[in-house]
Write an enzyme that holds these catalytic residues in place. Structure first.
Site: not given
Length: 502
Positions: A31, A71, A125
């Protein structure tokens, strides 16, 4: 090591439909990790022993791209093999109370593999929506198991939470005015707020149990391990805190790397290593506004939020002992190509929709040429009005629009900053990324008919692609509802501050 028997096995794998001989897949997704953040990509103080091991024993990509510099859209493309504009995961990202999510009629990698008998798990995530009654969670998208956070771990107040032992508080406040970040097991809230110090250990234990159980049943498996590291706020447990020379960012990266080492060990212990393809990459470039806590794009321009190289060119590694010969490839590839590649190796049926990915099997197994000759660059807020911001064709990249971003503030390059407003370029800015990967020196077209021809080809590819693009209904424009924010004790008051387990 004699690789002939395993190569024969792989050839047999391609020819058979027997599920007992299908390869396993582990997809590691970092990430906000920059192109220059790993030791194997040149960072002098990053401690990434296990990722470096994958790179040394596998195939390291130099020209690998995500599809968005933020994202949620990037993750949608990874799991579906389709640009985020098709699925409607734009503009921007999902939030705790978002009404929308990755549409359920989109087919994920997990849903592609399930008919073949694969066990599937998502860890970490998610950030592709939660929705009413958890309708967009991984367990509704082909995954048997989910342990993780349904969105980004900074999307909740964190100023009083511990990010490093013994009791070092998280840096910054994160998002205020919403519920604290939950840890979910499938669709049940297990912990709220999440304990950052023990979180990675929980993920690691969950992953190793999943691999062991699958191996004991001789069931092929797909593990999507989507780490929170190295997104702000950085955190790490006792096994990594203070263990790097790079401060909080380095400690977070070290903890993720330690987990990679644990996964390699359990694959070896279960005898599954030589039948497992491990793919590693990241969702977008570094959040440079965090300065030394925000990652490093190496020699690439700008970072997260921008369509410059630093925002969307990612480190990527493919590792499969006995099948992938060690080396480096300069072939063009993308997260879009992961679904077709996995489907091809598993002999799975491709989704009956417009895919934007190409299988990378020739690149992986033969170090051969890529089937991809172009890469499209959409901004964080794509629209039919503006279309593509940039397009790479071969070694050339043309910018039709440029713009800075708040995520890439604080760098010396003012092109990266948020006050570098939208600029159209006609003719487009043209760069040779082989000789100038930093995008410092636009090529002059004066007296260069060869470059004029390149631009004509790029414009033709752009038109053909944009003519084929059908924008899906924006899921993020559906807005948010505070009542959808996940709460461990939903009847408590006053919400959101009362939403805590225990």
């Amino acid at each position: 090591m004699n690789k002939v028997p395993h190569l024969i096995f792989v050839m047999y794998l391609f020819a058979t439909n027997c599920s007992c001989y299908r390869p396993n897949f582990i997809l590691l997704f970092a990430d906000d990790l920059g192109f220059g953040d790993l030791g194997c990509y040149g960072h002098p103080t990053s401690l990434t022993t296990n990722l470096d091991r994958l790179a040394a024993g596998g195939l390291r990509f130099t020209d690998f791209y995500c599809t968005s510099p933020v994202c949620s859209p990037s993750r949608a493309s990874l799991l579906t093999g389709r640009y985020q504009t098709r699925s409607g995961v734009y503009p921007g990202v999902f939030y705790p109370g978002s009404r929308g999510g990755l549409p359920l009629n989109e087919t994920t990698i997990a849903e592609t593999l399930k008919p073949l008998g694969y066990a599937t798990a998502a860890i970490g995530k998610w950030h592709l929506g939660l929705g009413e009654n958890g309708k967009y969670l991984p367990t509704r998208q082909g995954f048997d198991h989910f342990l993780g956070v349904p969105y980004s771990h900074d999307m909740g107040p964190c100023q009083n939470l511990t990010c490093f032992p013994p009791d070092i508080k998280c840096f910054g406040k994160c998002d205020v005015g919403v519920v604290t970040v939950p840890l979910m097991n499938n669709d049940v809230i297990k912990q709220q707020p999440v304990d950052f110090v023990t979180l990675e250990q929980a993920y690691s234990d969950f992953a190793t149990d999943f691999i062991r159980q699958s191996a004991s049943k001789q069931q092929p498996f797909f593990l999507y391990y989507s780490s929170h590291h190295t997104h702000y706020p950085q955190f790490a447990g006792p096994g990594a805190a203070g263990g790097s020379r790079r401060g909080p960012f380095g400690d977070a990266l070290l903890e993720f790397d330690n987990t990679v080492g644990i996964l390699l060990s359990v694959l070896e212990q279960t005898g599954a290593l030589n039948n497992t393809l491990i793919l590693f990459t990241s969702d977008n470039g570094p959040e440079l506004m965090r300065m030394s806590r925000g990652g490093n794009a190496g020699l690439l321009k700008c970072g997260k939020g921008t369509t410059y190289e630093g925002g969307m060119r990612e480190p990527a590694i493919a590792y499969w002992p006995g099948t992938i010969e060690p080396g480096v490839t300069h072939e063009l590839a993308s997260t879009l190509d992961v679904l077709p590649t996995i489907a091809g190796l598993a002999k799975a049926k491709l989704p009956m929709v417009q895919l934007d990915g190409f299988d990378m099997i020739d690149i992986l197994v033969k170090h051969g040429p890529s089937k991809r000759d172009a890469m499209m660059f959409y901004p964080t807020d794509p629209s039919e009005q503006y279309g593509l911001f940039a397009l790479r064709l071969g070694k050339y990249k043309a910018h039709f629009y440029t713009r800075g971003a708040g995520h890439s503030e604080t760098t010396p390059d003012h092109d990266c900053h948020i006050i570098s407003f939208l600029k159209p370029h006609d003719p487009p800015l043209l760069f040779d990324l082989e000789s100038d990967p930093s995008e410092n020196y636009p090529l002059s077209l004066v007296g260069r008919p060869d470059l004029e021809a390149v631009l004509q080809r790029i414009q033709a590819v752009k038109k053909q692609f944009e003519d084929s693009m059908e924008f899906g209904e924006s899921q993020i424009d559906k807005g948010s509802d505070p009542d959808l924010e996940p709460c461990c004790t939903p009847q408590c008051t006053p919400k959101p501050s009362c939403c805590q387990c225990g």
